[in-house]
Design an enzyme around this catalytic site. Sequence first.
Site, PDB file in Angstrom:
ATOM      1  N   ASP A 274      31.888  24.039  32.671  1.00  0.00           N
ATOM      2  CA  ASP A 274      31.536  24.379  31.585  1.00  0.00           C
ATOM      3  C   ASP A 274      32.965  23.659  30.708  1.00  0.00           C
ATOM      4  OD1 ASP A 274      33.336  26.279  32.764  1.00  0.00           O
ATOM      5  OD2 ASP A 274      32.594  27.475  31.450  1.00  0.00           O
TER       6      ASP A 274
ATOM      7  N   ASP B 260      35.225  29.000  41.182  1.00  0.00           N
ATOM      8  CA  ASP B 260      35.578  28.375  40.133  1.00  0.00           C
ATOM      9  C   ASP B 260      35.395  26.745  39.699  1.00  0.00           C
ATOM     10  OD1 ASP B 260      35.627  28.853  37.698  1.00  0.00           O
ATOM     11  OD2 ASP B 260      37.421  29.416  36.731  1.00  0.00           O
ATOM     12  N   SER B 261      34.924  25.922  38.620  1.00  0.00           N
ATOM     13  CA  SER B 261      34.074  24.668  38.180  1.00  0.00           C
ATOM     14  C   SER B 261      35.319  24.100  38.558  1.00  0.00           C
ATOM     15  CB  SER B 261      33.342  24.784  37.642  1.00  0.00           C
ATOM     16  OG  SER B 261      33.246  25.293  36.380  1.00  0.00           O
ATOM     17  N   GLY B 262      36.167  24.708  38.033  1.00  0.00           N
ATOM     18  CA  GLY B 262      37.520  24.276  36.952  1.00  0.00           C
ATOM     19  C   GLY B 262      37.488  23.813  35.930  1.00  0.00           C
ATOM     20  N   GLY B 263      36.190  24.487  34.529  1.00  0.00           N
ATOM     21  CA  GLY B 263      36.354  24.978  33.463  1.00  0.00           C
ATOM     22  C   GLY B 263      37.092  24.990  32.889  1.00  0.00           C
ATOM     23  N   PHE B 264      37.429  26.553  33.439  1.00  0.00           N
ATOM     24  CA  PHE B 264      38.493  27.192  32.650  1.00  0.00           C
ATOM     25  C   PHE B 264      39.787  25.688  32.636  1.00  0.00           C
ATOM     26  CE2 PHE B 264      42.307  30.229  32.209  1.00  0.00           C
ATOM     27  CZ  PHE B 264      41.270  30.899  31.669  1.00  0.00           C
TER      28      PHE B 264
ATOM     29  N   HIS C 287      48.603  47.497  46.251  1.00  0.00           N
ATOM     30  CA  HIS C 287      47.732  49.356  45.673  1.00  0.00           C
ATOM     31  C   HIS C 287      47.404  48.722  44.567  1.00  0.00           C
ATOM     32  CE1 HIS C 287      48.112  52.703  43.009  1.00  0.00           C
ATOM     33  NE2 HIS C 287      48.756  52.626  41.982  1.00  0.00           N
TER      34      HIS C 287
ATOM     35  N   CYS D 174      50.614  54.426  49.258  1.00  0.00           N
ATOM     36  CA  CYS D 174      50.800  55.385  48.424  1.00  0.00           C
ATOM     37  C   CYS D 174      51.116  56.468  49.139  1.00  0.00           C
ATOM     38  CB  CYS D 174      49.424  56.369  47.511  1.00  0.00           C
ATOM     39  SG  CYS D 174      49.887  54.922  45.985  1.00  0.00           S
TER      40      CYS D 174
ATOM     41  N   GLN E 207      28.166  30.552  27.312  1.00  0.00           N
ATOM     42  CA  GLN E 207      29.490  29.432  26.380  1.00  0.00           C
ATOM     43  C   GLN E 207      28.698  30.778  24.929  1.00  0.00           C
ATOM     44  OE1 GLN E 207      32.271  29.762  26.678  1.00  0.00           O
ATOM     45  NE2 GLN E 207      32.525  29.291  28.531  1.00  0.00           N
TER      46      GLN E 207
ATOM     47  N   CYS F  44      45.865  58.508  45.855  1.00  0.00           N
ATOM     48  CA  CYS F  44      46.096  57.518  45.708  1.00  0.00           C
ATOM     49  C   CYS F  44      45.685  57.492  47.710  1.00  0.00           C
ATOM     50  CB  CYS F  44      46.645  56.091  45.624  1.00  0.00           C
ATOM     51  SG  CYS F  44      46.093  54.470  45.716  1.00  0.00           S
TER      52      CYS F  44
ATOM     53  N   GLY G 103      34.349  32.849  28.188  1.00  0.00           N
ATOM     54  CA  GLY G 103      35.146  32.452  26.883  1.00  0.00           C
ATOM     55  C   GLY G 103      35.822  33.138  26.721  1.00  0.00           C
TER      56      GLY G 103
ATOM     57  N   ASP H 239      35.990  39.303  37.609  1.00  0.00           N
ATOM     58  CA  ASP H 239      37.847  38.732  38.818  1.00  0.00           C
ATOM     59  C   ASP H 239      38.886  38.813  37.777  1.00  0.00           C
ATOM     60  OD1 ASP H 239      36.831  36.139  37.347  1.00  0.00           O
ATOM     61  OD2 ASP H 239      38.682  35.653  37.804  1.00  0.00           O
TER      62      ASP H 239
ATOM     63  N   CYS I 182      45.535  54.624  49.579  1.00  0.00           N
ATOM     64  CA  CYS I 182      46.105  53.420  49.975  1.00  0.00           C
ATOM     65  C   CYS I 182      47.254  53.163  50.985  1.00  0.00           C
ATOM     66  CB  CYS I 182      45.898  52.775  48.929  1.00  0.00           C
ATOM     67  SG  CYS I 182      47.947  52.348  48.187  1.00  0.00           S
TER      68      CYS I 182
HETATM   69 ZN   LIG Z   1      47.797  53.554  46.334  1.00  0.00          ZN
END
Ligand SMILES: [Zn+2]
Length: 391
Positions: A152, A95-99, A370, A344, A201, A339, A228, A279, A341
Amino acid sequence: MANFKTEILHKHKCLKARITEITTPHGKFITPAFMPVATRAYINQLTPEQIKRTNSQIILGGNTYHMLVSPGMEVIKNNNGMHNFMNWHKPMLTDSGGFQVFSLSKNKKICKINDQGAKFKHPTSGKIIELNPKISIETQKIIGADIIMAFDQCTPDTEDERLVKQAMMRTENWLEQSVETHQKQPETPYGYKQALFGIIQGGNIRELREQCSKHVCSLDFDGIAIGGESIGFNMPKTKEIINWVRPLLPENKTRYTMGVGATPQDLIDDSAEGIDIYDCVAPTRNARHGALYCGEFVFSDDWLSFKSLNHNNNNNKNPTILIKKAQYKLDQDPIMPGCDCYTCTNYTRSYIHYLFKTQAPAYYPLACEHNIYVMQKACDNMRDIIKKHDN
Ligand SMILES: [Zn+2]
């Protein structure tokens, strides 16, 4: 090493959902794909081996602002980039650092922002960090992610048109400067080309979103992000904004909503609108606080949803259990029945409850694994159903 490429493999015949194959210098991945977030060059509580077990194909690794603060670019460069530093040799976006400009600029003592860029004073170390399009792109070259983001200014969730317009105009200038810096040197110091994504944006104002989309699409980006404060935070608004801009986006470019993924259902709703990647820090943050996804994927004729196991409670958009509750003390079920995973498959709610109550460090990786696994399962299931309903 291969250059970045997006190829559409399947399109859902009724929805906007699609499957694409994305080629990067560190391998291919198939969308829809959720990216776990390693803002500070690690995913909370999980080693790269554990992240792989969640079926994550790509991560968001090492945010520009955080990496400038610590460990600094000398360390990243000396390790031959973030992939080697983190021991993650699969696709990575940074990420660019904009956030961070956006979130830290709420405190004028820490961050000052103008048309040229932003200047931060780190709250604990006092270190001064300067960010502008040129510094952001050059830093992302050293980080070496396969996909980097234009610098941005994230737009606040406000109806104040003047503020939204100012952030958008700045973003448009900064995007152009980002492209210019990237095109001068498309390669990393480690010898492979990066993909650059632009960011739309324009806040919650349709006209500005459309104007910004046209501008972003006129520049030569490899993929398009929608950013945004509302995105991911307010899902009905997110859906509305996607519907404004999607007709303006080229079909053959990757589409990324930044910050979507508080729940498995959010991913399902987002991809139904034609989004490929997303993300969010919520799955690991929820896990740390003891909120563990627990529901079932229910398939309808042509799509799916993530529903509560308690069928009287199917309006709940975020089926979770709070593992701290006394009712789990003796519970022999896994966190989420069905599940498969690692957590689980091997542990009961009773044990996870005990770890949480005693604040045992062993709780965190089991819980985080999980929650991320369930997000990836949502993506797996979407890919299956899109294939079945290909036109
Ligand atoms: Zn799980």
